[in-house]
Design a protein around this motif. Structure first.
Motif, mmCIF file in Angstrom:
data_model
loop_
_atom_site.group_PDB
_atom_site.id
_atom_site.type_symbol
_atom_site.label_atom_id
_atom_site.label_comp_id
_atom_site.label_asym_id
_atom_site.label_seq_id
_atom_site.Cartn_x
_atom_site.Cartn_y
_atom_site.Cartn_z
ATOM 1 N N MET A 1 -14.403 12.159 5.938
ATOM 2 C CA MET A 1 -14.092 12.695 4.613
ATOM 3 C C MET A 1 -14.671 11.785 3.534
ATOM 4 S SD MET A 1 -10.345 13.582 3.024
ATOM 5 C CE MET A 1 -10.194 14.215 1.357
ATOM 6 N N ALA A 2 -15.414 12.356 2.586
ATOM 7 C CA ALA A 2 -16.051 11.566 1.536
ATOM 8 C C ALA A 2 -15.003 10.969 0.604
ATOM 9 C CB ALA A 2 -17.009 12.447 0.735
ATOM 10 N N GLN A 3 -15.242 9.718 0.206
ATOM 11 C CA GLN A 3 -14.310 9.054 -0.699
ATOM 12 C C GLN A 3 -14.497 9.608 -2.107
ATOM 13 O OE1 GLN A 3 -14.707 4.838 -0.750
ATOM 14 N NE2 GLN A 3 -12.863 4.500 -1.963
ATOM 15 N N THR A 4 -13.396 9.953 -2.776
ATOM 16 C CA THR A 4 -13.480 10.503 -4.124
ATOM 17 C C THR A 4 -13.646 9.389 -5.145
ATOM 18 O OG1 THR A 4 -11.071 10.463 -4.315
ATOM 19 C CG2 THR A 4 -12.094 12.505 -3.518
ATOM 20 N N LYS A 5 -14.231 9.736 -6.275
ATOM 21 C CA LYS A 5 -14.421 8.763 -7.347
ATOM 22 C C LYS A 5 -13.089 8.493 -8.045
ATOM 23 C CE LYS A 5 -19.009 10.568 -8.595
ATOM 24 N NZ LYS A 5 -19.794 11.159 -9.713
ATOM 25 N N PRO A 6 -12.901 7.270 -8.549
ATOM 26 C CA PRO A 6 -11.736 7.017 -9.396
ATOM 27 C C PRO A 6 -11.811 7.886 -10.657
ATOM 28 C CG PRO A 6 -12.780 4.960 -8.730
ATOM 29 C CD PRO A 6 -13.707 6.064 -8.337
ATOM 30 N N VAL A 7 -10.654 8.312 -11.136
ATOM 31 C CA VAL A 7 -10.592 9.202 -12.295
ATOM 32 C C VAL A 7 -9.797 8.548 -13.418
ATOM 33 C CG1 VAL A 7 -9.800 11.442 -13.157
ATOM 34 C CG2 VAL A 7 -10.776 11.262 -10.859
ATOM 35 N N LEU A 8 -10.378 8.552 -14.622
ATOM 36 C CA LEU A 8 -9.686 8.109 -15.824
ATOM 37 C C LEU A 8 -9.181 9.343 -16.557
ATOM 38 C CD1 LEU A 8 -11.869 5.859 -15.123
ATOM 39 C CD2 LEU A 8 -11.828 5.293 -17.562
ATOM 40 N N VAL A 9 -7.899 9.407 -16.851
ATOM 41 C CA VAL A 9 -7.355 10.468 -17.698
ATOM 42 C C VAL A 9 -7.216 9.888 -19.099
ATOM 43 C CG1 VAL A 9 -5.415 12.003 -18.162
ATOM 44 C CG2 VAL A 9 -6.124 11.568 -15.800
ATOM 45 N N ILE A 10 -7.951 10.446 -20.051
ATOM 46 C CA ILE A 10 -7.968 9.901 -21.409
ATOM 47 C C ILE A 10 -7.098 10.784 -22.295
ATOM 48 C CG2 ILE A 10 -9.418 9.256 -23.359
ATOM 49 C CD1 ILE A 10 -11.713 8.977 -21.237
ATOM 50 N N TYR A 11 -5.899 10.287 -22.600
ATOM 51 C CA TYR A 11 -4.956 11.057 -23.415
ATOM 52 C C TYR A 11 -5.140 10.684 -24.888
ATOM 53 C CZ TYR A 11 -0.880 13.687 -24.785
ATOM 54 O OH TYR A 11 -0.063 14.622 -25.369
ATOM 55 N N GLY A 12 -5.029 11.707 -25.758
ATOM 56 C CA GLY A 12 -5.357 11.499 -27.169
ATOM 57 C C GLY A 12 -6.861 11.511 -27.347
ATOM 58 N N ALA A 72 2.447 15.813 -13.785
ATOM 59 C CA ALA A 72 1.294 16.473 -13.160
ATOM 60 C C ALA A 72 -0.015 15.891 -13.687
ATOM 61 C CB ALA A 72 1.358 17.975 -13.424
ATOM 62 N N MET A 73 -0.069 15.619 -14.985
ATOM 63 C CA MET A 73 -1.275 15.032 -15.583
ATOM 64 C C MET A 73 -1.548 13.649 -15.000
ATOM 65 S SD MET A 73 -1.948 14.015 -19.586
ATOM 66 C CE MET A 73 -0.662 12.748 -19.570
ATOM 67 N N VAL A 74 -0.521 12.838 -14.899
ATOM 68 C CA VAL A 74 -0.669 11.479 -14.378
ATOM 69 C C VAL A 74 -1.187 11.495 -12.945
ATOM 70 C CG1 VAL A 74 0.693 9.491 -13.606
ATOM 71 C CG2 VAL A 74 0.959 10.355 -15.933
ATOM 72 N N LYS A 75 -0.722 12.440 -12.151
ATOM 73 C CA LYS A 75 -1.155 12.517 -10.750
ATOM 74 C C LYS A 75 -2.631 12.875 -10.607
ATOM 75 C CE LYS A 75 3.381 13.583 -8.782
ATOM 76 N NZ LYS A 75 4.227 14.587 -8.093
ATOM 77 N N ARG A 76 -3.236 13.426 -11.666
ATOM 78 C CA ARG A 76 -4.645 13.810 -11.601
ATOM 79 C C ARG A 76 -5.578 12.601 -11.707
ATOM 80 N NH1 ARG A 76 -7.154 15.954 -9.913
ATOM 81 N NH2 ARG A 76 -8.638 16.999 -11.284
ATOM 82 N N GLY A 77 -5.052 11.463 -12.164
ATOM 83 C CA GLY A 77 -5.925 10.313 -12.378
ATOM 84 C C GLY A 77 -5.500 9.079 -11.611
ATOM 85 N N ASP A 78 -6.341 8.056 -11.695
ATOM 86 C CA ASP A 78 -6.025 6.749 -11.119
ATOM 87 C C ASP A 78 -5.580 5.770 -12.193
ATOM 88 O OD1 ASP A 78 -6.974 6.996 -8.174
ATOM 89 O OD2 ASP A 78 -8.617 7.849 -9.351
ATOM 90 N N VAL A 79 -6.060 5.976 -13.416
ATOM 91 C CA VAL A 79 -5.632 5.163 -14.554
ATOM 92 C C VAL A 79 -5.578 6.068 -15.780
ATOM 93 C CG1 VAL A 79 -8.013 4.386 -14.992
ATOM 94 C CG2 VAL A 79 -6.105 3.114 -15.977
ATOM 95 N N ILE A 80 -4.507 5.939 -16.555
ATOM 96 C CA ILE A 80 -4.346 6.712 -17.783
ATOM 97 C C ILE A 80 -4.745 5.821 -18.958
ATOM 98 C CG2 ILE A 80 -2.804 8.136 -19.170
ATOM 99 C CD1 ILE A 80 -3.167 9.036 -16.220
ATOM 100 N N VAL A 81 -5.639 6.316 -19.796
ATOM 101 C CA VAL A 81 -6.085 5.607 -20.996
ATOM 102 C C VAL A 81 -5.478 6.339 -22.188
ATOM 103 C CG1 VAL A 81 -8.078 4.816 -22.326
ATOM 104 C CG2 VAL A 81 -8.243 5.021 -19.825
ATOM 105 N N ASN A 82 -4.549 5.699 -22.877
ATOM 106 C CA ASN A 82 -3.776 6.389 -23.911
ATOM 107 C C ASN A 82 -4.192 5.954 -25.313
ATOM 108 O OD1 ASN A 82 -1.907 7.830 -25.350
ATOM 109 N ND2 ASN A 82 -0.132 6.659 -24.674
ATOM 110 N N PHE A 83 -4.743 6.906 -26.087
ATOM 111 C CA PHE A 83 -5.127 6.663 -27.475
ATOM 112 C C PHE A 83 -4.083 7.171 -28.466
ATOM 113 C CE2 PHE A 83 -9.415 6.192 -25.753
ATOM 114 C CZ PHE A 83 -9.967 5.228 -26.583
ATOM 115 N N ALA A 84 -3.053 7.858 -27.995
ATOM 116 C CA ALA A 84 -2.131 8.564 -28.886
ATOM 117 C C ALA A 84 -1.066 7.624 -29.452
ATOM 118 C CB ALA A 84 -1.477 9.732 -28.155
#
Length: 424
Positions: A1-12, A72-84
């Protein structure tokens, strides 16, 4: 199984400062190694932003009052970047709570010490350290440079005098840039707090409460073989930056557990380049302005008409002309009366407007430090493997320093002064 890329969720994601981040991420030399998601409250604005990007991204519209939606949003990423921000009033606690429970990393630009001390650290440090989540506020201009220069000074000291500690550390800032609308909004939120919460102490982010350093009219660095003598005025960001430096010390075991133990002296100043007298006048002027800003609402409202609003900022061309330099002189704690203490000079320079552009570089590399492989010759600090409410130095350490150096946006050095080298 291919390794998935890390995901940044950018809020705000639609915030003005966040938009500078996307250009940086899209042009990043490791852009193929990670992905990012746009998140915020307004679906229409997010879709419009997505149309402007080189590659279309996943979009998540989520109100922070929706606990299930946040989880649910948090589970979509590996790190949350919060601008809000401001973070207290925009319910950043909802994201921090979800990240802490889910074992997801989190970074932001927070400069709200009273909120962190009262509402965040006591509730979520233990949870995050159980799940391995690194919750790292203050990953922008406040307070990465302040935190890392002290970290680097100590690292340099340990190479030449293992086991020694720092007695004194002073940073002088020289800044060319503008104040951001987000910073101004954070100042406004302070005016709405009770007085006792506005004045968060130097050790407010630590469970061990020690007396704060009293304010001074001027700050200075003596001349060294590499630098001339410097004089500086009070730096308003020092009030917050020092709390992050102190939390780093606490987390790394460098603070005494009770009053009476030796505590490193720490200070910051802002260099206008006109000597001691002008620095003193500037400090007095800032104190008068601060008193009027916080004390008189009618005057504050007049001043705010002429300052940037959240979401507003200078043109990109203007932002690119910004720059700052932090010069830190740290001195070893003498072990005996005749001991010649080591002196360490650390410099941290950043390209781009500190409050808008450079802060995006710092935030981006902080997030990537948590999810991409460590650069060759570096490793993450032990606390990063445990998690908790951490600081840039204790969560990323050498990994972040090396990433910043490689970015081409920073010049970072730390060395023992030559006259001390001869004695070692």
């Amino acid at each position: 199984m291919a390794q998935t890329k890390p995901v940044l969720v950018i809020y705000g994601a639609t915030a003005y400062t966040a938009q500078q981040l996307f250009t940086y991420l899209e042009e990043h030399p490791e852009a193929e190694d990670f992905d990012f998601i746009l998140a915020g409250r307004n679906q229409t604005k997010l879709d419009k932003l997505n149309e402007s990007l080189k590659i279309k991204r996943e979009v998540i519209a989520c109100e922070l009052s929706d606990e299930e939606g946040v989880a649910a949003m948090v589970k979509r990423g590996d790190v949350i970047v919060n601008f809000a921000g401001p973070y207290r009033w925009h319910n950043a606690e909802a994201i921090i709570r979800a990240c802490s429970k889910a074992g997801k990393h989190y970074v932001d630009l927070c400069g709200e010490s009273a909120w962190l001390a009262k509402d965040i650290i006591p509730k979520y440090h233990s949870i995050a350290s159980t799940t391995g989540a690194c919750i790292v506020p203050s990953c922008g201009f406040d307070s990465v440079p302040s935190d890392l220069v002290v970290y680097l000074a100590n690292q340099t000291l340990q190479k030449v005098r293992p086991g020694s500690t720092l007695a004194d550390s002073t940073s002088i800032f020289k800044v060319k840039g503008t104040i951001s609308g987000g910073t101004i909004q954070s100042m406004i939120t302070l005016t709405e707090l009770p007085k006792e919460e506005r004045r968060a102490g130097e050790f407010s982010l630590c469970p061990v409460q020690l007396p704060s350093t009293p304010p001074a009219l001027t700050f200075s660095l003596p001349s060294t073989p590499l630098t001339p003598a410097r004089f500086a005025s009070f730096f308003f960001m020092y009030v917050y930056n020092r709390t992050v430096v102190r939390r780093s010390q606490f987390l790394s075991g460098a603070l005494p557990t009770k009053s009476g133990g030796k505590v490193m002296k720490y200070a910051e100043g802002l260099d206008f380049g006109y000597g001691k007298f002008v620095s003193a006048l500037a400090t007095i002027g800032m104190m008068v302005f601060g008193g009027m800003f916080f004390g008189f609402k009618c005057l504050r409202n007049i001043i705010l008409r002429y300052l940037p609003k959240p979401g507003e900022g200078a043109s990109l061309e203007q932002l690119k002309t910004g720059h700052y330099q932090v010069t830190n002189l740290s001195i070893e704690e003498p072990s005996t009366p005749d001991h010649q203490p080591v002196k360490i000079l650390t410099k941290f320079e950043g390209d781009g407007d500190p409050g808008y552009l450079n802060t995006c570089y710092l935030l981006a590399e902080s997030a990537l430090s948590l999810v991409l492989p460590a650069p060759k010759g570096t490793c993450r600090p032990l606390l990063a493997k445990i998690g908790g409410l951490l600081t840039p130095a204790t969560a990323m350490g050498d990994v972040l320093v090396e990433r910043l150096r490689k970015s081409g946006k920073f010049q970072i050095t730390s060395e023992v002064l030559s006259e001390e080298k001869k004695d070692i």
